[in-house]
Design a protein around this motif. Structure first.
Motif, short mmCIF file in Angstrom:
data_model
loop_
_atom_site.label_atom_id
_atom_site.label_comp_id
_atom_site.label_asym_id
_atom_site.label_seq_id
_atom_site.Cartn_x
_atom_site.Cartn_y
_atom_site.Cartn_z
N TYR A 56 -95.69 -49.38 42.44
CA TYR A 56 -95.86 -50.36 43.50
C TYR A 56 -94.80 -50.09 44.57
O TYR A 56 -93.65 -49.79 44.23
CB TYR A 56 -95.65 -51.78 42.98
CG TYR A 56 -96.56 -52.18 41.87
CD1 TYR A 56 -97.85 -52.64 42.12
CD2 TYR A 56 -96.14 -52.11 40.54
CE1 TYR A 56 -98.69 -53.03 41.08
CE2 TYR A 56 -96.97 -52.49 39.50
CZ TYR A 56 -98.24 -52.95 39.78
OH TYR A 56 -99.07 -53.33 38.75
N SER A 57 -95.17 -50.23 45.83
CA SER A 57 -94.17 -50.10 46.89
C SER A 57 -94.51 -51.03 48.05
O SER A 57 -95.68 -51.31 48.31
CB SER A 57 -94.07 -48.65 47.38
OG SER A 57 -95.30 -48.21 47.89
N ARG A 58 -93.44 -51.50 48.70
CA ARG A 58 -93.59 -52.36 49.87
C ARG A 58 -92.53 -51.96 50.88
O ARG A 58 -91.41 -51.61 50.50
CB ARG A 58 -93.40 -53.84 49.50
CG ARG A 58 -94.51 -54.35 48.61
CD ARG A 58 -94.42 -55.82 48.37
NE ARG A 58 -93.32 -56.06 47.44
CZ ARG A 58 -92.64 -57.19 47.39
NH1 ARG A 58 -92.90 -58.17 48.22
NH2 ARG A 58 -91.68 -57.35 46.50
N SER A 59 -92.89 -52.04 52.15
CA SER A 59 -91.91 -51.70 53.19
C SER A 59 -92.28 -52.41 54.49
O SER A 59 -93.37 -52.96 54.63
CB SER A 59 -91.86 -50.18 53.41
OG SER A 59 -93.12 -49.70 53.83
N PRO A 67 -86.99 -51.26 51.65
CA PRO A 67 -88.19 -50.91 50.87
C PRO A 67 -87.99 -51.22 49.39
O PRO A 67 -86.89 -51.11 48.86
CB PRO A 67 -88.34 -49.41 51.10
CG PRO A 67 -87.56 -49.12 52.33
CD PRO A 67 -86.43 -50.11 52.35
N LYS A 69 -89.63 -50.36 45.54
CA LYS A 69 -90.50 -49.46 44.79
C LYS A 69 -90.19 -49.64 43.32
O LYS A 69 -89.03 -49.67 42.93
CB LYS A 69 -90.25 -48.01 45.21
CG LYS A 69 -91.17 -47.00 44.58
CD LYS A 69 -90.89 -45.62 45.17
CE LYS A 69 -91.83 -44.59 44.62
NZ LYS A 69 -91.59 -43.27 45.19
N CYS A 70 -91.21 -49.79 42.51
CA CYS A 70 -90.99 -49.87 41.07
C CYS A 70 -92.20 -49.32 40.32
O CYS A 70 -93.30 -49.25 40.86
CB CYS A 70 -90.67 -51.30 40.64
SG CYS A 70 -91.96 -52.48 40.97
#
Length: 154
Positions: A56-59, A67, A69-70
């Motif tokens: 999963y990533s968000r930015s 950002p 990320k995991c």
């Protein structure tokens, strides 16, 4: 003769240890995401699924947003289930852009598939308006993404 047998056994071992990468026309990984152009905070969200894991990533659009990320484990049953939601012949026949993604800040969604052959294709469409050919896949991917929406937050 012993050397010959030893050589044959070693070759057999090497061949049996070779990693099976799957059928060239089989899905290697699925990418899914959303983005909003006029946005503050986490404006892009993405998820990459492959055998054994989901990332999963968000930015955001600027350096003010750190950002995230995991990675989590993905069971083989779940992975196989995701692959079955996509009819590859229909997917690859879709245009790369459908409708007007993120027009008037309506947002965009996308699905990208990479096969073991290296073939990669991405379809981007209006947020919340998946084409008929992708409705089942997108519904399953949205559900998976919701499971990890807070992943990596403190």
């Amino acid at each position: 003769m012993k050397n010959y047998l030893f050589l044959l056994m070693m070759m057999g071992l090497l061949v049996s240890c070779e990693k099976n990468e799957g059928n060239p026309s089989e899905i290697k990984q699925l990418g899914y995401g959303t983005s909003f152009g006029i946005c503050v905070g986490y404006c892009t969200n993405a998820m990459l699924l492959k055998s054994g894991s989901v990332i999963y990533s968000r930015s955001g659009w600027n350096d003010q947003v750190t950002p995230i990320k995991c990675t989590e484990n993905l069971t083989q049953i779940s992975w196989d289930s995701f692959k079955k939601t996509v009819d590859l012949s229909k997917f690859f026949s879709l245009p790369e852009i459908i409708g007007c993604p993120d027009c008037a800040d309506g947002g965009a969604e996308w699905l990208e598939i990479e096969e073991f052959s290296g073939k990669k294709y991405k379809v981007t469409f209006e947020y919340g308006n998946a084409p008929e050919e992708l409705k089942n896949a997108v519904a399953a991917l949205r559900e998976q993404y919701e499971k990890g929406i807070h992943c990596g937050e403190s």
